[in-house]
Write a protein that holds these residues in place. Structure first.
Motif, PDB file in Angstrom:
ATOM      1  N   ILE A   1     -25.187  -5.149   3.966  1.00 22.33           N
ATOM      2  CA  ILE A   1     -25.444  -3.963   3.154  1.00 22.33           C
ATOM      3  C   ILE A   1     -26.690  -3.246   3.667  1.00 22.33           C
ATOM      4  CG2 ILE A   1     -25.954  -3.100   0.840  1.00 22.33           C
ATOM      5  CD1 ILE A   1     -23.088  -4.164   1.271  1.00 22.33           C
ATOM      6  N   PHE A   2     -27.731  -4.036   3.960  1.00 24.44           N
ATOM      7  CA  PHE A   2     -28.945  -3.442   4.527  1.00 24.44           C
ATOM      8  C   PHE A   2     -28.617  -2.696   5.818  1.00 24.44           C
ATOM      9  CE2 PHE A   2     -31.281  -6.233   1.700  1.00 24.44           C
ATOM     10  CZ  PHE A   2     -32.498  -5.576   1.505  1.00 24.44           C
ATOM     11  N   GLU A   3     -27.852  -3.349   6.679  1.00 22.67           N
ATOM     12  CA  GLU A   3     -27.519  -2.755   7.981  1.00 22.67           C
ATOM     13  C   GLU A   3     -26.744  -1.450   7.810  1.00 22.67           C
ATOM     14  OE1 GLU A   3     -25.425  -5.859   9.905  1.00 22.67           O
ATOM     15  OE2 GLU A   3     -27.216  -7.094  10.262  1.00 22.67           O
ATOM     16  N   LEU A   4     -25.775  -1.459   6.895  1.00 27.18           N
ATOM     17  CA  LEU A   4     -24.967  -0.263   6.668  1.00 27.18           C
ATOM     18  C   LEU A   4     -25.836   0.897   6.176  1.00 27.18           C
ATOM     19  CD1 LEU A   4     -21.784  -1.787   4.980  1.00 27.18           C
ATOM     20  CD2 LEU A   4     -21.858  -0.555   7.154  1.00 27.18           C
ATOM     21  N   GLU A   5     -26.730   0.607   5.231  1.00 30.78           N
ATOM     22  CA  GLU A   5     -27.556   1.683   4.691  1.00 30.78           C
ATOM     23  C   GLU A   5     -28.565   2.182   5.727  1.00 30.78           C
ATOM     24  OE1 GLU A   5     -28.823   1.832   0.784  1.00 30.78           O
ATOM     25  OE2 GLU A   5     -27.186   0.653  -0.069  1.00 30.78           O
ATOM     26  N   ILE A   6     -29.095   1.270   6.532  1.00 25.74           N
ATOM     27  CA  ILE A   6     -30.032   1.678   7.588  1.00 25.74           C
ATOM     28  C   ILE A   6     -29.325   2.561   8.607  1.00 25.74           C
ATOM     29  CG2 ILE A   6     -31.374   0.826   9.561  1.00 25.74           C
ATOM     30  CD1 ILE A   6     -32.105  -1.599   7.785  1.00 25.74           C
ATOM     31  N   GLU A   7     -28.096   2.210   8.957  1.00 28.95           N
ATOM     32  CA  GLU A   7     -27.313   3.032   9.888  1.00 28.95           C
ATOM     33  C   GLU A   7     -27.122   4.444   9.340  1.00 28.95           C
ATOM     34  OE1 GLU A   7     -23.662   0.998  10.588  1.00 28.95           O
ATOM     35  OE2 GLU A   7     -24.607  -0.725  11.562  1.00 28.95           O
ATOM     36  N   GLU A   8     -26.836   4.531   8.052  1.00 24.01           N
ATOM     37  CA  GLU A   8     -26.618   5.847   7.452  1.00 24.01           C
ATOM     38  C   GLU A   8     -27.928   6.647   7.381  1.00 24.01           C
ATOM     39  OE1 GLU A   8     -23.835   7.080   7.127  1.00 24.01           O
ATOM     40  OE2 GLU A   8     -22.531   5.330   7.198  1.00 24.01           O
ATOM     41  N   LEU A   9     -29.036   5.948   7.152  1.00 22.94           N
ATOM     42  CA  LEU A   9     -30.323   6.635   7.134  1.00 22.94           C
ATOM     43  C   LEU A   9     -30.649   7.209   8.512  1.00 22.94           C
ATOM     44  CD1 LEU A   9     -32.607   4.346   4.922  1.00 22.94           C
ATOM     45  CD2 LEU A   9     -31.670   6.585   4.344  1.00 22.94           C
ATOM     46  N   HIS A  10     -30.326   6.453   9.557  1.00 31.81           N
ATOM     47  CA  HIS A  10     -30.520   6.969  10.919  1.00 31.81           C
ATOM     48  C   HIS A  10     -29.688   8.236  11.127  1.00 31.81           C
ATOM     49  CE1 HIS A  10     -33.161   4.064  12.712  1.00 31.81           C
ATOM     50  NE2 HIS A  10     -32.389   3.048  12.393  1.00 31.81           N
ATOM     51  N   ARG A  11     -28.485   8.229  10.579  1.00 30.87           N
ATOM     52  CA  ARG A  11     -27.605   9.387  10.714  1.00 30.87           C
ATOM     53  C   ARG A  11     -28.213  10.614  10.028  1.00 30.87           C
ATOM     54  NH1 ARG A  11     -22.277   9.243  11.671  1.00 30.87           N
ATOM     55  NH2 ARG A  11     -22.223   7.030  11.112  1.00 30.87           N
ATOM     56  N   VAL A  12     -28.716  10.414   8.815  1.00 38.77           N
ATOM     57  CA  VAL A  12     -29.317  11.527   8.078  1.00 38.77           C
ATOM     58  C   VAL A  12     -30.601  12.003   8.768  1.00 38.77           C
ATOM     59  CG1 VAL A  12     -30.340  12.232   5.882  1.00 38.77           C
ATOM     60  CG2 VAL A  12     -28.288  10.783   5.900  1.00 38.77           C
ATOM     61  N   SER A  13     -31.404  11.048   9.244  1.00 38.62           N
ATOM     62  CA  SER A  13     -32.639  11.397   9.940  1.00 38.62           C
ATOM     63  C   SER A  13     -32.353  12.276  11.162  1.00 38.62           C
ATOM     64  CB  SER A  13     -33.382  10.127  10.373  1.00 38.62           C
ATOM     65  OG  SER A  13     -34.485  10.426  11.181  1.00 38.62           O
ATOM     66  N   ALA A  14     -31.330  11.900  11.913  1.00 41.93           N
ATOM     67  CA  ALA A  14     -30.988  12.657  13.125  1.00 41.93           C
ATOM     68  C   ALA A  14     -30.510  14.066  12.813  1.00 41.93           C
ATOM     69  CB  ALA A  14     -29.921  11.908  13.917  1.00 41.93           C
ATOM     70  N   SER A  15     -30.030  14.291  11.592  1.00 41.27           N
ATOM     71  CA  SER A  15     -29.487  15.609  11.237  1.00 41.27           C
ATOM     72  C   SER A  15     -30.544  16.577  10.711  1.00 41.27           C
ATOM     73  CB  SER A  15     -28.384  15.450  10.178  1.00 41.27           C
ATOM     74  OG  SER A  15     -28.938  15.108   8.912  1.00 41.27           O
ATOM     75  N   LEU A  16     -31.786  16.092  10.504  1.00 42.85           N
ATOM     76  CA  LEU A  16     -32.837  16.980  10.014  1.00 42.85           C
ATOM     77  C   LEU A  16     -33.047  18.144  10.984  1.00 42.85           C
ATOM     78  CD1 LEU A  16     -35.651  14.626   8.641  1.00 42.85           C
ATOM     79  CD2 LEU A  16     -34.019  15.973   7.331  1.00 42.85           C
ATOM     80  N   ASP A  17     -33.203  19.335  10.437  1.00 42.87           N
ATOM     81  CA  ASP A  17     -33.388  20.510  11.287  1.00 42.87           C
ATOM     82  C   ASP A  17     -34.398  21.456  10.651  1.00 42.87           C
ATOM     83  OD1 ASP A  17     -32.016  21.663   9.198  1.00 42.87           O
ATOM     84  OD2 ASP A  17     -30.120  21.856  10.293  1.00 42.87           O
ATOM     85  N   GLU A  18     -34.377  22.707  11.062  1.00 44.79           N
ATOM     86  CA  GLU A  18     -35.335  23.687  10.589  1.00 44.79           C
ATOM     87  C   GLU A  18     -35.298  23.863   9.073  1.00 44.79           C
ATOM     88  OE1 GLU A  18     -38.361  26.417  10.564  1.00 44.79           O
ATOM     89  OE2 GLU A  18     -37.738  25.003  12.129  1.00 44.79           O
ATOM     90  N   SER A  19     -34.191  23.508   8.459  1.00 42.54           N
ATOM     91  CA  SER A  19     -34.089  23.624   7.003  1.00 42.54           C
ATOM     92  C   SER A  19     -35.157  22.789   6.306  1.00 42.54           C
ATOM     93  CB  SER A  19     -32.699  23.187   6.529  1.00 42.54           C
ATOM     94  OG  SER A  19     -31.702  24.056   7.006  1.00 42.54           O
ATOM     95  N   PHE A  20     -35.526  21.668   6.907  1.00 42.25           N
ATOM     96  CA  PHE A  20     -36.553  20.811   6.299  1.00 42.25           C
ATOM     97  C   PHE A  20     -37.896  21.533   6.300  1.00 42.25           C
ATOM     98  CE2 PHE A  20     -39.613  17.340   6.049  1.00 42.25           C
ATOM     99  CZ  PHE A  20     -39.073  16.570   5.036  1.00 42.25           C
ATOM    100  N   ASN A  21     -38.230  22.185   7.413  1.00 39.67           N
ATOM    101  CA  ASN A  21     -39.460  22.979   7.463  1.00 39.67           C
ATOM    102  C   ASN A  21     -39.447  24.070   6.402  1.00 39.67           C
ATOM    103  OD1 ASN A  21     -40.785  21.679   9.602  1.00 39.67           O
ATOM    104  ND2 ASN A  21     -39.702  22.893  11.134  1.00 39.67           N
ATOM    105  N   GLN A  22     -38.294  24.717   6.243  1.00 40.21           N
ATOM    106  CA  GLN A  22     -38.169  25.776   5.252  1.00 40.21           C
ATOM    107  C   GLN A  22     -38.369  25.235   3.835  1.00 40.21           C
ATOM    108  OE1 GLN A  22     -34.319  27.477   6.033  1.00 40.21           O
ATOM    109  NE2 GLN A  22     -34.884  28.232   8.064  1.00 40.21           N
TER     110      GLN A  22
END
Length: 325
Positions: free
Chosen positions: A12-33
């Motif tokens: 479960i830890f591994e699955l959630e960490i994998e998904e967090l990596h996915r979300v982290s990689a998708s961060l873009d200029e919207s976060f700055n905004q």
């Protein structure tokens, strides 16, 4: 056959960490905004309004609590009561963080038109960019995952974790953008060990006076040990002729040297001391001392005054006694 639940838990830890990596990689200029939008609201004396339904609502409470603890005034809008008077919480100039993984939660969407009647901007946190929430937000932050950690792929697990971490990321980035300091943090955490560490200064907890062992460069190891014994401490400060710091000698140094030379008592302390030890200024916060000892994995910190003269010593054992950890 006995089921190994430890391995299942790790998965479960591994699955959630994998998904967090996915979300982290998708961060873009919207976060700055989003950070700019939140900072602007706070700079103009507005507040942050957090709203979500169900599990997203629970996450919203945590996000608001984290924001408040770091000086970003935040409130949670109860969606069930919002249409019956609680919309009065929302004021012109506020920023709204709206949470819904599907972006189609009916209770939240029912609120949006009324929220946007005020002069506010909405940050939508959702896993679906083409959702109604995504389309009607001023800034959209995506928490898109490939699957839940739930074996049935049903219970919000990875998705709620991603939303929680996104909230933490917003709060911490906002903290940095506003120049929030440890002193500021202490004003919001006056109780408990954290409050004590943040409100207490190094000068309040250091060992000084008769509790401070100190010898000159011409001293022997025997002199240093005698000074430590009288001060009942595990370290001795060594000073140069002008009173500035030359080094430090600890019981640990003695034990290691004694193994190589049982007759080191007559040896010059200058040959065995540690030069350039870790130091802090006397007006530093105790929280910095706790962090410094943990980072450098040391037991003692030399405390200096504004003229760089040793005036005290901090021993890691004092933290527990003073309830700073």
């Amino acid at each position: 056959m006995e089921i190994n639940y430890v391995e299942k838990g790790r998965r479960i830890f591994e699955l959630e960490i994998e998904e967090l990596h996915r979300v982290s990689a998708s961060l873009d200029e919207s976060f700055n905004q989003a950070i700019a939008l939140l900072k602007r609201a706070l700079d103009n004396k507005g507040k942050i309004v957090v709203v979500g339904i169900g599990k997203s609502g629970n996450i919203g409470h945590k996000i608001a609590a984290t924001l408040n603890s770091t000086g970003a005034t935040s409130v949670v809008l109860n969606s069930q009561n919002a249409l019956h008077g609680d919309l009065g919480i929302v004021s012109d100039g506020d920023a709204v963080i709206a949470l819904s993984y599907s972006g189609e939660t009916s209770e939240l969407l029912d609120l949006l038109p009324f929220i946007k009647r005020s002069n506010v901007q909405v940050i939508g946190v959702t896993g679906k960019p083409d959702s109604t929430l995504g389309k009607h937000s001023d800034v959209t932050l995506l928490t898109t995952i490939s699957r839940e950690a739930c074996p049935l792929n049903l219970a919000p697990t990875s998705s709620s974790t991603a939303m929680l971490v996104m909230g933490d990321a917003l709060a911490m980035a906002l903290l940095e953008s506003r120049g929030f300091t440890e002193e500021d943090f202490s004003r919001f955490h006056p109780g408990g060990s954290l409050g004590r560490a943040l409100l207490t200064k190094v000068s309040d907890i250091m060992r000084s006076g008769t509790s401070l062992a100190c010898v000159g460069l011409d001293a022997t190891v025997h002199d240093a040990l005698s000074a430590m014994s009288m001060a009942r401490t595990g370290a001795c400060i060594i000073t140069a002729e002008d009173g500035t710091l030359a080094g430090i000698f600890t019981h640990g140094d003695f034990a290691r040297s004694f193994q190589e030379n049982a007759n080191i008592g007559a040896s010059s302390i200058s040959d065995l001391m540690t030069v350039n030890p870790i130091t802090l200024n006397s007006d530093s916060l105790a929280a910095e001392a706790v962090n410094t000892i943990g980072t450098h994995r040391i037991d003692d910190i030399v405390v200096l005054d504004s003229n760089k003269i040793p005036v005290g010593l901090i021993d890691t054992q004092d933290f527990a006694r003073l309830k700073l950890i």
